[in-house]
Structure formats: C-alpha cells, structure tokens
Design a protein around this motif. Structure first.
Motif, PDB file in Angstrom:
ATOM      1  N   PHE A  29     -40.012 -10.537   1.426  1.00 25.01           N
ATOM      2  CA  PHE A  29     -39.343 -11.298   2.477  1.00 25.01           C
ATOM      3  C   PHE A  29     -37.834 -11.043   2.466  1.00 25.01           C
ATOM      4  O   PHE A  29     -37.216 -10.890   3.514  1.00 25.01           O
ATOM      5  CB  PHE A  29     -39.626 -12.792   2.317  1.00 25.01           C
ATOM      6  CG  PHE A  29     -39.017 -13.627   3.408  1.00 25.01           C
ATOM      7  CD1 PHE A  29     -39.647 -13.738   4.628  1.00 25.01           C
ATOM      8  CD2 PHE A  29     -37.813 -14.284   3.216  1.00 25.01           C
ATOM      9  CE1 PHE A  29     -39.087 -14.488   5.645  1.00 25.01           C
ATOM     10  CE2 PHE A  29     -37.244 -15.036   4.221  1.00 25.01           C
ATOM     11  CZ  PHE A  29     -37.886 -15.142   5.438  1.00 25.01           C
ATOM     12  N   VAL A  30     -37.243 -10.993   1.268  1.00 28.44           N
ATOM     13  CA  VAL A  30     -35.802 -10.742   1.151  1.00 28.44           C
ATOM     14  C   VAL A  30     -35.465  -9.364   1.712  1.00 28.44           C
ATOM     15  O   VAL A  30     -34.488  -9.202   2.464  1.00 28.44           O
ATOM     16  CB  VAL A  30     -35.343 -10.882  -0.316  1.00 28.44           C
ATOM     17  CG1 VAL A  30     -33.945 -10.349  -0.516  1.00 28.44           C
ATOM     18  CG2 VAL A  30     -35.431 -12.330  -0.764  1.00 28.44           C
ATOM     19  N   ALA A  31     -36.254  -8.368   1.359  1.00 25.72           N
ATOM     20  CA  ALA A  31     -35.993  -7.008   1.850  1.00 25.72           C
ATOM     21  C   ALA A  31     -36.120  -6.935   3.364  1.00 25.72           C
ATOM     22  O   ALA A  31     -35.298  -6.305   4.042  1.00 25.72           O
ATOM     23  CB  ALA A  31     -36.954  -6.028   1.192  1.00 25.72           C
ATOM     24  N   ILE A  32     -37.137  -7.590   3.907  1.00 25.94           N
ATOM     25  CA  ILE A  32     -37.319  -7.584   5.357  1.00 25.94           C
ATOM     26  C   ILE A  32     -36.195  -8.351   6.043  1.00 25.94           C
ATOM     27  O   ILE A  32     -35.657  -7.913   7.054  1.00 25.94           O
ATOM     28  CB  ILE A  32     -38.698  -8.149   5.729  1.00 25.94           C
ATOM     29  CG1 ILE A  32     -39.787  -7.174   5.295  1.00 25.94           C
ATOM     30  CG2 ILE A  32     -38.797  -8.431   7.215  1.00 25.94           C
ATOM     31  CD1 ILE A  32     -41.180  -7.738   5.375  1.00 25.94           C
ATOM     32  N   ALA A  33     -35.829  -9.508   5.488  1.00 26.92           N
ATOM     33  CA  ALA A  33     -34.804 -10.336   6.122  1.00 26.92           C
ATOM     34  C   ALA A  33     -33.452  -9.620   6.157  1.00 26.92           C
ATOM     35  O   ALA A  33     -32.807  -9.554   7.201  1.00 26.92           O
ATOM     36  CB  ALA A  33     -34.668 -11.667   5.386  1.00 26.92           C
ATOM     37  N   ALA A  40     -33.921  -6.027   8.110  1.00 24.80           N
ATOM     38  CA  ALA A  40     -34.049  -6.184   9.558  1.00 24.80           C
ATOM     39  C   ALA A  40     -32.725  -6.628  10.161  1.00 24.80           C
ATOM     40  O   ALA A  40     -32.354  -6.187  11.248  1.00 24.80           O
ATOM     41  CB  ALA A  40     -35.146  -7.190   9.888  1.00 24.80           C
ATOM     42  N   ASP A  41     -32.012  -7.485   9.452  1.00 28.02           N
ATOM     43  CA  ASP A  41     -30.718  -7.944   9.943  1.00 28.02           C
ATOM     44  C   ASP A  41     -29.748  -6.773  10.064  1.00 28.02           C
ATOM     45  O   ASP A  41     -29.081  -6.612  11.078  1.00 28.02           O
ATOM     46  CB  ASP A  41     -30.157  -9.010   9.008  1.00 28.02           C
ATOM     47  CG  ASP A  41     -28.845  -9.564   9.494  1.00 28.02           C
ATOM     48  OD1 ASP A  41     -28.822 -10.106  10.613  1.00 28.02           O
ATOM     49  OD2 ASP A  41     -27.844  -9.451   8.766  1.00 28.02           O
ATOM     50  N   GLN A  63     -27.222  -2.666  13.951  1.00 27.03           N
ATOM     51  CA  GLN A  63     -26.808  -1.294  14.247  1.00 27.03           C
ATOM     52  C   GLN A  63     -27.516  -0.730  15.473  1.00 27.03           C
ATOM     53  O   GLN A  63     -27.102   0.275  16.014  1.00 27.03           O
ATOM     54  CB  GLN A  63     -27.084  -0.398  13.047  1.00 27.03           C
ATOM     55  CG  GLN A  63     -26.266  -0.754  11.846  1.00 27.03           C
ATOM     56  CD  GLN A  63     -26.619   0.086  10.641  1.00 27.03           C
ATOM     57  OE1 GLN A  63     -27.336   1.068  10.738  1.00 27.03           O
ATOM     58  NE2 GLN A  63     -26.114  -0.301   9.494  1.00 27.03           N
ATOM     59  N   TRP A  64     -28.598  -1.349  15.903  1.00 23.21           N
ATOM     60  CA  TRP A  64     -29.380  -0.855  17.030  1.00 23.21           C
ATOM     61  C   TRP A  64     -28.652  -1.180  18.331  1.00 23.21           C
ATOM     62  O   TRP A  64     -28.289  -2.318  18.573  1.00 23.21           O
ATOM     63  CB  TRP A  64     -30.744  -1.535  17.013  1.00 23.21           C
ATOM     64  CG  TRP A  64     -31.772  -0.828  17.823  1.00 23.21           C
ATOM     65  CD1 TRP A  64     -32.019  -1.013  19.132  1.00 23.21           C
ATOM     66  CD2 TRP A  64     -32.671   0.169  17.373  1.00 23.21           C
ATOM     67  NE1 TRP A  64     -33.039  -0.198  19.529  1.00 23.21           N
ATOM     68  CE2 TRP A  64     -33.448   0.545  18.474  1.00 23.21           C
ATOM     69  CE3 TRP A  64     -32.885   0.790  16.152  1.00 23.21           C
ATOM     70  CZ2 TRP A  64     -34.435   1.512  18.375  1.00 23.21           C
ATOM     71  CZ3 TRP A  64     -33.857   1.748  16.061  1.00 23.21           C
ATOM     72  CH2 TRP A  64     -34.625   2.102  17.165  1.00 23.21           C
ATOM     73  N   PRO A  65     -28.440  -0.210  19.201  1.00 18.53           N
ATOM     74  CA  PRO A  65     -27.735  -0.507  20.455  1.00 18.53           C
ATOM     75  C   PRO A  65     -28.605  -1.315  21.420  1.00 18.53           C
ATOM     76  O   PRO A  65     -29.804  -1.069  21.544  1.00 18.53           O
ATOM     77  CB  PRO A  65     -27.433   0.877  21.027  1.00 18.53           C
ATOM     78  CG  PRO A  65     -28.433   1.773  20.408  1.00 18.53           C
ATOM     79  CD  PRO A  65     -28.773   1.193  19.066  1.00 18.53           C
TER      80      PRO A  65
END
Length: 75
Positions: free
Chosen positions: A47-51, A54-55, A60-62
């Motif tokens: 969960f920590v890695a995904i949170a 993903a953040d 960074q995603w336009p």
C-alpha cells in the motif's frame, strides 16, 4: 482536485507497524505482536509503495487540459 489521504494513510500504517515491532521488542518477544507484524508487513508495504508511487507518477503525468508552452516548438 480531491484530497484522498493516500499518503497520510500509508504513513499511519507504517507507524502502526513500527509500534507493533517496538512493542514486541520492549516486552521481550512474549506477545503476538511480532506475528501480526509479519502478517501485515507485505500488505502495508504494498500500500505504501502504491500510495507514494502513484502520487509521484500522477504528478508527472500531463493532464489533457494542459498544453506545453509555445516556445517549446521553436527550435
């Protein structure tokens, strides 16, 4: 943008895991806290890695409504 509290929840879960481990260490290992920590370590770290991942990725995603500055195409 809506606040989802992913990072805050991930941080709270890490603190909970740390408290379980610390409680087991302080009591000499006679509790079931270590067994709970072993059982919960994989889902918590996932969960920590995904949170946090993903953040970082979503920041960074336009977005579709954003256009690059006009100066970028002048070279």
């Amino acid at each position: 943008m809506v606040k989802t509290y992913k990072r805050e929840t991930a941080f709270a879960l890490l603190i909970m895991l740390f408290v379980l481990c610390w409680f087991d260490i302080l009591t000499g290992g006679n509790t079931k806290a270590f067994a709970w920590a072993e059982m919960l370590v994989t889902p918590i770290f996932a969960f920590v890695a995904i949170a946090f991942g993903a953040d970082a990725a979503l920041k960074q995603w336009p977005r579709r409504d954003q256009q690059p500055p006009e100066e970028w195409g002048e070279r």
